[in-house]
Design a protein around this motif. Sequence first.
Motif, PDB file in Angstrom:
ATOM      1  N   MET B   1       0.861  -1.294   0.005  1.00 15.58           N
ATOM      2  CA  MET B   1       0.174  -0.052   0.083  1.00 15.58           C
ATOM      3  C   MET B   1       0.872   1.190   0.030  1.00 15.58           C
ATOM      4  O   MET B   1       2.024   1.467   0.719  1.00 15.58           O
ATOM      5  N   THR B   2       0.631   2.396  -0.984  1.00 16.81           N
ATOM      6  CA  THR B   2       1.463   3.355  -0.757  1.00 16.81           C
ATOM      7  C   THR B   2       1.240   4.219   0.453  1.00 16.81           C
ATOM      8  O   THR B   2       0.270   4.162   0.935  1.00 16.81           O
ATOM      9  N   GLU B   3       2.478   4.759   0.922  1.00 13.72           N
ATOM     10  CA  GLU B   3       2.089   5.861   2.062  1.00 13.72           C
ATOM     11  C   GLU B   3       1.494   6.931   1.529  1.00 13.72           C
ATOM     12  O   GLU B   3       1.919   7.510   0.616  1.00 13.72           O
ATOM     13  N   PRO B   4       0.523   7.351   2.404  1.00 13.66           N
ATOM     14  CA  PRO B   4      -0.141   8.436   2.013  1.00 13.66           C
ATOM     15  C   PRO B   4       0.693   9.894   2.131  1.00 13.66           C
ATOM     16  O   PRO B   4       1.577   9.763   2.973  1.00 13.66           O
ATOM     17  N   VAL B   5       0.331  10.772   1.475  1.00 17.00           N
ATOM     18  CA  VAL B   5       1.107  12.006   1.791  1.00 17.00           C
ATOM     19  C   VAL B   5       0.864  12.722   2.828  1.00 17.00           C
ATOM     20  O   VAL B   5       1.503  13.200   3.639  1.00 17.00           O
ATOM     21  N   GLN B  31      -2.589  12.834  -5.757  1.00 19.78           N
ATOM     22  CA  GLN B  31      -4.215  13.060  -5.720  1.00 19.78           C
ATOM     23  C   GLN B  31      -4.259  14.452  -5.459  1.00 19.78           C
ATOM     24  O   GLN B  31      -3.352  15.302  -4.861  1.00 19.78           O
ATOM     25  N   VAL B  32      -5.600  15.067  -5.737  1.00 21.03           N
ATOM     26  CA  VAL B  32      -5.978  16.463  -5.321  1.00 21.03           C
ATOM     27  C   VAL B  32      -7.280  16.144  -4.568  1.00 21.03           C
ATOM     28  O   VAL B  32      -8.267  15.507  -5.067  1.00 21.03           O
ATOM     29  N   MET B  33      -7.208  16.621  -3.261  1.00 24.71           N
ATOM     30  CA  MET B  33      -8.318  16.520  -2.383  1.00 24.71           C
ATOM     31  C   MET B  33      -9.162  17.884  -2.262  1.00 24.71           C
ATOM     32  O   MET B  33      -8.392  18.827  -1.881  1.00 24.71           O
ATOM     33  N   GLY B  34     -10.386  17.958  -2.521  1.00 28.71           N
ATOM     34  CA  GLY B  34     -11.118  18.974  -2.109  1.00 28.71           C
ATOM     35  C   GLY B  34     -11.766  19.010  -0.721  1.00 28.71           C
ATOM     36  O   GLY B  34     -12.342  17.902  -0.642  1.00 28.71           O
ATOM     37  N   LEU B  35     -11.481  20.137  -0.086  1.00 31.81           N
ATOM     38  CA  LEU B  35     -12.196  19.930   1.189  1.00 31.81           C
ATOM     39  C   LEU B  35     -13.331  20.834   1.284  1.00 31.81           C
ATOM     40  O   LEU B  35     -12.847  22.285   1.069  1.00 31.81           O
ATOM     41  N   VAL B  36     -14.645  20.677   1.219  1.00 31.91           N
ATOM     42  CA  VAL B  36     -15.548  21.236   0.807  1.00 31.91           C
ATOM     43  C   VAL B  36     -16.434  21.512   2.468  1.00 31.91           C
ATOM     44  O   VAL B  36     -16.619  20.501   2.927  1.00 31.91           O
ATOM     45  N   GLN B  55      -1.905  22.708  17.104  1.00 33.19           N
ATOM     46  CA  GLN B  55      -1.878  21.502  17.804  1.00 33.19           C
ATOM     47  C   GLN B  55      -3.012  20.554  18.181  1.00 33.19           C
ATOM     48  O   GLN B  55      -4.052  21.096  18.824  1.00 33.19           O
ATOM     49  N   GLN B  56      -3.243  19.527  17.693  1.00 33.68           N
ATOM     50  CA  GLN B  56      -4.734  18.566  17.801  1.00 33.68           C
ATOM     51  C   GLN B  56      -4.607  18.250  19.384  1.00 33.68           C
ATOM     52  O   GLN B  56      -3.561  18.120  20.178  1.00 33.68           O
ATOM     53  N   ASP B  57      -5.927  18.084  20.154  1.00 36.02           N
ATOM     54  CA  ASP B  57      -5.864  17.682  21.227  1.00 36.02           C
ATOM     55  C   ASP B  57      -5.500  16.032  21.392  1.00 36.02           C
ATOM     56  O   ASP B  57      -5.057  15.699  22.353  1.00 36.02           O
ATOM     57  N   ARG B  58      -6.117  15.515  20.446  1.00 32.80           N
ATOM     58  CA  ARG B  58      -5.633  13.848  20.265  1.00 32.80           C
ATOM     59  C   ARG B  58      -5.792  13.425  18.925  1.00 32.80           C
ATOM     60  O   ARG B  58      -6.168  14.265  17.927  1.00 32.80           O
ATOM     61  N   GLY B  59      -5.341  12.288  18.854  1.00 34.72           N
ATOM     62  CA  GLY B  59      -5.519  11.847  17.262  1.00 34.72           C
ATOM     63  C   GLY B  59      -4.003  11.963  16.696  1.00 34.72           C
ATOM     64  O   GLY B  59      -2.975  12.517  17.297  1.00 34.72           O
ATOM     65  N   ASP B  60      -3.764  11.297  15.631  1.00 34.28           N
ATOM     66  CA  ASP B  60      -2.577  10.848  14.949  1.00 34.28           C
ATOM     67  C   ASP B  60      -2.481  11.917  13.546  1.00 34.28           C
ATOM     68  O   ASP B  60      -3.370  11.817  12.750  1.00 34.28           O
ATOM     69  N   VAL B  61      -1.436  12.687  13.495  1.00 27.60           N
ATOM     70  CA  VAL B  61      -1.490  13.607  12.244  1.00 27.60           C
ATOM     71  C   VAL B  61       0.076  13.401  11.652  1.00 27.60           C
ATOM     72  O   VAL B  61       0.881  13.395  12.193  1.00 27.60           O
ATOM     73  N   ARG B  62       0.053  12.708  10.301  1.00 27.61           N
ATOM     74  CA  ARG B  62       1.287  12.279   9.645  1.00 27.61           C
ATOM     75  C   ARG B  62       1.287  12.922   8.609  1.00 27.61           C
ATOM     76  O   ARG B  62       0.279  12.906   7.799  1.00 27.61           O
ATOM     77  N   VAL B  63       2.466  13.821   7.856  1.00 26.35           N
ATOM     78  CA  VAL B  63       2.462  14.501   6.962  1.00 26.35           C
ATOM     79  C   VAL B  63       3.803  13.963   6.364  1.00 26.35           C
ATOM     80  O   VAL B  63       4.900  14.047   6.902  1.00 26.35           O
ATOM     81  N   LEU B  64       3.844  13.628   4.962  1.00 27.23           N
ATOM     82  CA  LEU B  64       4.967  12.951   4.160  1.00 27.23           C
ATOM     83  C   LEU B  64       5.838  12.074   5.246  1.00 27.23           C
ATOM     84  O   LEU B  64       6.955  12.097   5.133  1.00 27.23           O
ATOM     85  N   GLY B  65       4.976  11.192   5.740  1.00 24.56           N
ATOM     86  CA  GLY B  65       5.677   9.890   6.707  1.00 24.56           C
ATOM     87  C   GLY B  65       6.195  10.325   8.094  1.00 24.56           C
ATOM     88  O   GLY B  65       6.669   9.685   8.736  1.00 24.56           O
ATOM     89  N   GLN B  66       5.731  11.663   8.327  1.00 27.26           N
ATOM     90  CA  GLN B  66       6.369  12.309   9.630  1.00 27.26           C
ATOM     91  C   GLN B  66       5.260  12.441  10.512  1.00 27.26           C
ATOM     92  O   GLN B  66       4.281  13.203  10.193  1.00 27.26           O
ATOM     93  N   SER B  67       5.701  12.625  11.780  1.00 23.53           N
ATOM     94  CA  SER B  67       4.603  12.884  12.750  1.00 23.53           C
ATOM     95  C   SER B  67       4.572  14.336  13.102  1.00 23.53           C
ATOM     96  O   SER B  67       5.413  15.098  13.069  1.00 23.53           O
TER      97      SER B  67
END
Lengths: 221, 298
Positions: B1-5, B31-36, B55-67
């Motif tokens: 599975m491709t690592e997401p952006v 991909q191009v995602m539209g947030l509506v 900064q999020q209160d909870r949950g995981d955020v990863r961008v380009l493979g990094q937290s």
Amino acid sequence: MSTAVRHLIVKDLSLMRWWMVGTIGGGLVAAWLMTLSAQPISAGGVLMLCTLIILNIFMVMGGVVTERKEHVTLFLFTFPVSRRQYVAAKVVANAIAFGLPWLVLSLAVVAAIRLSAIPDGYLPLWTSLLGFVFFYYCVLLAVGLNTEANGWHATTITIGNISVNFFIMLLFGVPSVQRFGSGPTAVWAPDILILTVGEMALGVIVLVVGAVTRARRADFI
Amino acid sequence: MTEPVFSLSGVAKRYRYFQLTDLSLRLDPGQVMGLVGPNGAGKSTTLRILMGMVQQDRGDVRVLGQSMPAAEAAVKRDVGYVSDDMRLYGSQTLAWHMRLVSGVHDTWDAAYAEQLVGRFLLHRDQPIRLMSHGERVKATLLLVLARRPRLLVLDEPTTGLDPVARHEVLTELMAVVRDETRSILFSSHNTQDVERICDRIAFLDRGRVIEDSDTAAYLDRWRRVHLDVPPGATVPRADGLIDTVQDGRLVAVTTSAYAPAFEASCAHAGIAVRDVQRMTLEEIFVATVMHHRQERAA
């Protein structure tokens, strides 16, 4: 130091360079005016204090607060820097932009006292007074880093400006100033030394706490 | 599975009068995602969480493979962000800003930047404060595009632009995604823009993701069916029924899971199908948001 941090610092210094030059120019004129009087606080001395206080206000309001209010921070924070790096760059640039003219003008005050009819005994008084301006700058910068509310800035500036007057009165009441102020040599008694070092150290502490608080804020923008 | 952006998993952020709840989204490379979403849906907050500005209160955020926000400095080397409320230094020229950004980013493509200056009809030596709103937006986009980031995060970039400027900006964004290694997350009120350039759509309302789908497949599922219902006949229930509006004998049925079998059911019930309309993204957007609000109110 990362390339981005270095560029942020250079950028701020570049934007503030004319204020620095203008302040040094105005301050040198004030120092010259100081030499025309034998009084420790004369028109030249008041002009010197005004010049440094105006620089203080412009550095913080122009270099920190306006940038955030006008959403330029959004653009700058897209640079590859962490919150801590961004705040550090902002504080370092601002401290240089204020500190350099402050240092040059402090030396100019010393020279003015040494070369004029003002008794050298007032050197400790002026050193402490310049230390108070530094303290005021640190407090205003800490407030500017942490809030964009006009009320807080106006309150800090008003209290700071008025406090200078009270601080001058306080200085003339310091026993060593009363005793040695009008003398031909500077006497660095413990009371004035503690006051001077204490106000500057307190300023640094306030600024560090302000910077750390800002860098740790969950919602940076 | 491709690592997401990027990926957001179970992200929550609470403010006094608003909260993001259990937000989960991901975007694959190219991909191009539209947030509506309507005003106050949480689009800007979501994008700012991705950028490490909030900064999020909870949950995981990863961008380009990094937290995030832990790796914000490293991540921002490859991410470009533009928002409609972002401003440049008004007293400085575009050339000054280009020098600043090119000094910070070693990926700066000077030749491409010059091309964009020409294509966007900008003047390098014009102070930003003397530019029109459209020119300022294009200048900001130029500063981001010329860095050639792997991920572009755009928060309402076309707001307030005239149709020509909007066309120029969207054309440039479409050129960006021809490179399949680059991705765009694009928030907008303008559903036409989203429909034009996005291959994924995420709907956000009151801090929740209410839909996250492939654009073409999503648009294809929706229909508005106009029926002529004789007295005494009952309209069969459509799969994915969103809304039914009756005006005398005429009934408009909106469905998010259209199947031709519905027409057969109508015919079986003695109901004539007048027409079956495809819906625009704007119509779908309004119908979706209203449906979810009614569901939550019930």
